[in-house]
Motif scaffolding. Structure first.
Motif, short mmCIF file in Angstrom:
data_model
loop_
_atom_site.label_atom_id
_atom_site.label_comp_id
_atom_site.label_asym_id
_atom_site.label_seq_id
_atom_site.Cartn_x
_atom_site.Cartn_y
_atom_site.Cartn_z
N CYS A 192 5.16 0.83 0.61
CA CYS A 192 5.36 2.27 0.44
C CYS A 192 4.17 3.11 0.89
CB CYS A 192 5.61 2.60 -1.03
SG CYS A 192 7.13 1.88 -1.64
N PHE A 193 3.00 2.49 1.03
CA PHE A 193 1.82 3.28 1.34
C PHE A 193 1.65 3.50 2.84
CE2 PHE A 193 0.94 2.11 -2.96
CZ PHE A 193 0.24 3.20 -3.47
N VAL B 55 1.56 7.53 -1.14
CA VAL B 55 2.84 6.89 -1.43
C VAL B 55 3.97 7.62 -0.71
CG1 VAL B 55 4.44 6.21 -3.27
CG2 VAL B 55 1.98 6.38 -3.75
N PRO C 291 3.99 6.49 -9.16
CA PRO C 291 2.53 6.51 -9.08
C PRO C 291 2.03 7.84 -8.52
CG PRO C 291 3.45 5.22 -7.27
CD PRO C 291 4.62 5.71 -8.08
N CYS D 126 1.64 -3.46 -2.38
CA CYS D 126 2.93 -2.84 -2.70
C CYS D 126 4.05 -3.70 -2.11
CB CYS D 126 3.00 -1.43 -2.11
SG CYS D 126 4.67 -0.73 -2.24
N PRO D 127 4.99 -4.18 -2.94
CA PRO D 127 6.03 -5.07 -2.42
C PRO D 127 7.03 -4.36 -1.52
CG PRO D 127 6.40 -4.58 -4.74
CD PRO D 127 5.07 -3.98 -4.38
N ASP D 128 7.03 -3.04 -1.53
CA ASP D 128 7.99 -2.30 -0.71
C ASP D 128 7.33 -1.54 0.43
OD1 ASP D 128 10.87 -2.41 -1.97
OD2 ASP D 128 9.42 -2.53 -3.58
N CYS E 68 9.52 4.22 -2.84
CA CYS E 68 8.85 3.62 -4.01
C CYS E 68 9.85 3.35 -5.14
CB CYS E 68 7.75 4.57 -4.48
SG CYS E 68 7.10 4.18 -6.11
N ILE E 69 9.84 2.12 -5.66
CA ILE E 69 10.74 1.79 -6.77
C ILE E 69 10.06 1.92 -8.13
CG2 ILE E 69 12.07 0.19 -5.33
CD1 ILE E 69 10.76 -2.06 -7.12
N GLY E 70 8.78 2.27 -8.13
CA GLY E 70 8.10 2.52 -9.40
C GLY E 70 7.70 1.26 -10.16
N CYS E 71 7.40 0.17 -9.42
CA CYS E 71 7.09 -1.09 -10.10
C CYS E 71 5.73 -1.09 -10.78
CB CYS E 71 7.16 -2.25 -9.11
SG CYS E 71 5.83 -2.23 -7.90
N GLY E 72 4.82 -0.22 -10.34
CA GLY E 72 3.53 -0.09 -11.00
C GLY E 72 2.46 -1.06 -10.52
N ILE E 73 2.80 -1.91 -9.52
CA ILE E 73 1.81 -2.90 -9.05
C ILE E 73 0.59 -2.21 -8.45
CG2 ILE E 73 1.42 -4.64 -7.25
CD1 ILE E 73 4.23 -5.69 -7.92
N CYS E 74 0.80 -1.11 -7.72
CA CYS E 74 -0.32 -0.42 -7.09
C CYS E 74 -1.33 0.05 -8.14
CB CYS E 74 0.16 0.75 -6.23
SG CYS E 74 1.25 1.89 -7.12
N MET F 89 0.65 6.00 -13.40
CA MET F 89 2.10 5.98 -13.43
C MET F 89 2.59 7.09 -14.38
SD MET F 89 2.79 3.59 -11.29
CE MET F 89 4.58 3.44 -11.47
S1 SF4 Z 1 4.96 1.71 -7.78
FE1 SF4 Z 1 5.41 -0.26 -6.74
S2 SF4 Z 1 6.84 0.33 -5.10
FE2 SF4 Z 1 5.82 2.22 -5.77
S3 SF4 Z 1 4.06 2.48 -4.43
FE3 SF4 Z 1 3.34 1.38 -6.25
S4 SF4 Z 1 3.49 -0.80 -5.71
FE4 SF4 Z 1 4.75 0.34 -4.23
#
Ligand code: SF4
Ligand code: SF4
Length: 373
Positions: free
Chosen positions: A288-289, A299, A267, A284-286, A304-310, A322
């Motif tokens: 990261c912010f 970030v 992101p 963010c599940p990890d 960051c695992i790059g899940c894209g939820i943010c 992303m």
């Molecule tokens: S891409 Fe996923 S892990 Fe990375 S900052 Fe966004 S929500 Fe968090």
């Protein structure tokens, strides 16, 4: 560019397929199974299997599957008397961002993609990039190998519902090109024809064979910019009594929590349009912010695992974009850069994301206006 990479035929050949958890698992299985079944047509026994413990439940986690083929049953048994192949003839990476290194389950730390490939072996990568662009993002080679680039982007074929985008067949064609003694092209095509009854799939095997570009990589080629990442794993007798995992102190980030090798995309934040709503920080599940002194959220890329939820939860259109991970070389945080020189940061944002730094507009407002803009 060379045109022939075939490893000399020995007593067995081992192929590893490195893939990203969940959405490329079935793809990796199909390739390994295809290797075994195609080799059987030449009278060679083989077996396909996953690394013990590799059943990643999160998108993007790097994992491995293997195919071993031998000249006869005795050699196959001999090669299977190992826990896991530590040296392979061919490494297949079905997502080109994996060339930045693999950290499977964090057991070993980040490793170069070519680490298990034997000297003179082959690394096959599916990518829309040139071989030189891929090498520029691959760890500096410590041994010679051949890079084989199969045209095509990262596959998101899926797990439960498999949407075949023919990455499997193109990779099979590339394998026939680099290991013809074990996987003759005609045998691979005959297998795919029999299994799919689809001449389009057979044509993809041929395309993978013909269009795969081979490039010899010499020791010293590649980047030295990737972080060396190794973990000390405490043995049974060296664990401290009562404590298995150190707790994180308040206000401190765990320095060992580095899951960035899971990313296909990362992101990128447009701080100019951020309305400081905290949604990214909350969702963010990890975790990261980090909140910045200006109240923006940036970030921490190492985590960051790059899940894209943010990017999904952010209410401002294109405030979090992303971007393909191979566009980046470092994991440095970027808010400080925006703070010290906004103009330069915004130029970088636009060049990196392909999105212009526009005035703030919520996704809801954009939708109400009847368009994306
Ligand atoms: S891409 Fe996923 S892990 Fe990375 S900052 Fe966004 S929500 Fe968090
Ligand atoms: S979700 Fe978007 S607008 Fe909200 S704080 Fe995060 S980046 Fe800013």
């Amino acid at each position: 560019m060379t045109t022939q990479a075939a490893p000399a035929k020995t007593t067995d050949i081992t192929v590893e397929v490195v893939y990203r958890g969940i959405f490329q698992k079935t793809l990796a299985q199909r390739i390994c199974r295809g290797v075994v079944l195609a080799a059987r047509r030449s009278g060679h026994p083989g077996t396909a299997f996953a690394r013990y413990g590799d059943s990643p439940e999160r998108n993007g986690v790097p994992a491995k599957q293997f195919a071993v083929v031998a000249v006869d049953d005795t050699q196959l048994e001999a090669s299977m008397a190992r826990y896991e192949p530590s040296i392979v003839d061919v490494t297949v990476a079905v997502d080109d961002t994996l060339v930045k290194g693999v950290e499977s389950w964090a057991w070993y730390g980040r490793q170069p993609i070519w680490k298990p490939t034997k000297p003179g072996g082959v690394v096959i990568v599916t990518s829309d990039r040139t071989a030189d662009e891929i090498i520029a993002q691959t760890d500096k080679a410590e041994k010679p190998y051949t890079l084989a680039v199969v045209p095509g982007g990262a596959s998101f074929a899926g797990l439960w519902v498999y949407k075949d985008d023919h990455t499997d067949w193109r990779v099979m064609g590339a394998l026939a090109k680099v290991a013809p003694e074990w996987l003759p092209l005609e045998h691979v095509k005959a297998l795919v024809r029999e299994q799919t009854k689809d001449e389009g799939a057979v044509a993809s095997v041929q395309f993978g064979h013909d269009a795969t570009v081979l490039r010899e990589v010499k020791p010293g080629e590649g980047t030295s910019g990737h972080e060396v990442l190794q973990f000390e794993k405490p043995g049974w007798t060296t664990m401290r009594p009562g404590i298995v995992v150190d707790a994180r102190k308040p206000g401190e980030r765990n320095p060992f929590y580095k899951k960035y090798s899971a990313r296909t995309q990362r992101p990128v934040v447009n701080f100019d349009t951020c309305i400081k709503c905290t949604m990214c920080w909350l969702d963010c599940p990890d975790e990261c912010f980090e909140v910045t002194p200006t109240g923006h959220y940036e970030v921490v890329y190492e985590a960051c695992i790059g899940c894209g939820i943010c990017a999904q939860v952010c209410p401002v259109k294109d405030c979090i974009v992303m971007v393909d991970e191979l566009k980046f070389e470092k994991n440095d945080n970027v808010w400080q850069r925006w703070q010290s020189d906004r103009e330069s940061y915004n130029r970088w944002f636009e060049a990196t994301t392909g999105v212009s730094v526009a005035p703030p507009k919520t996704k809801a407002a954009a939708a109400a206006a009847g368009g994306d803009d």
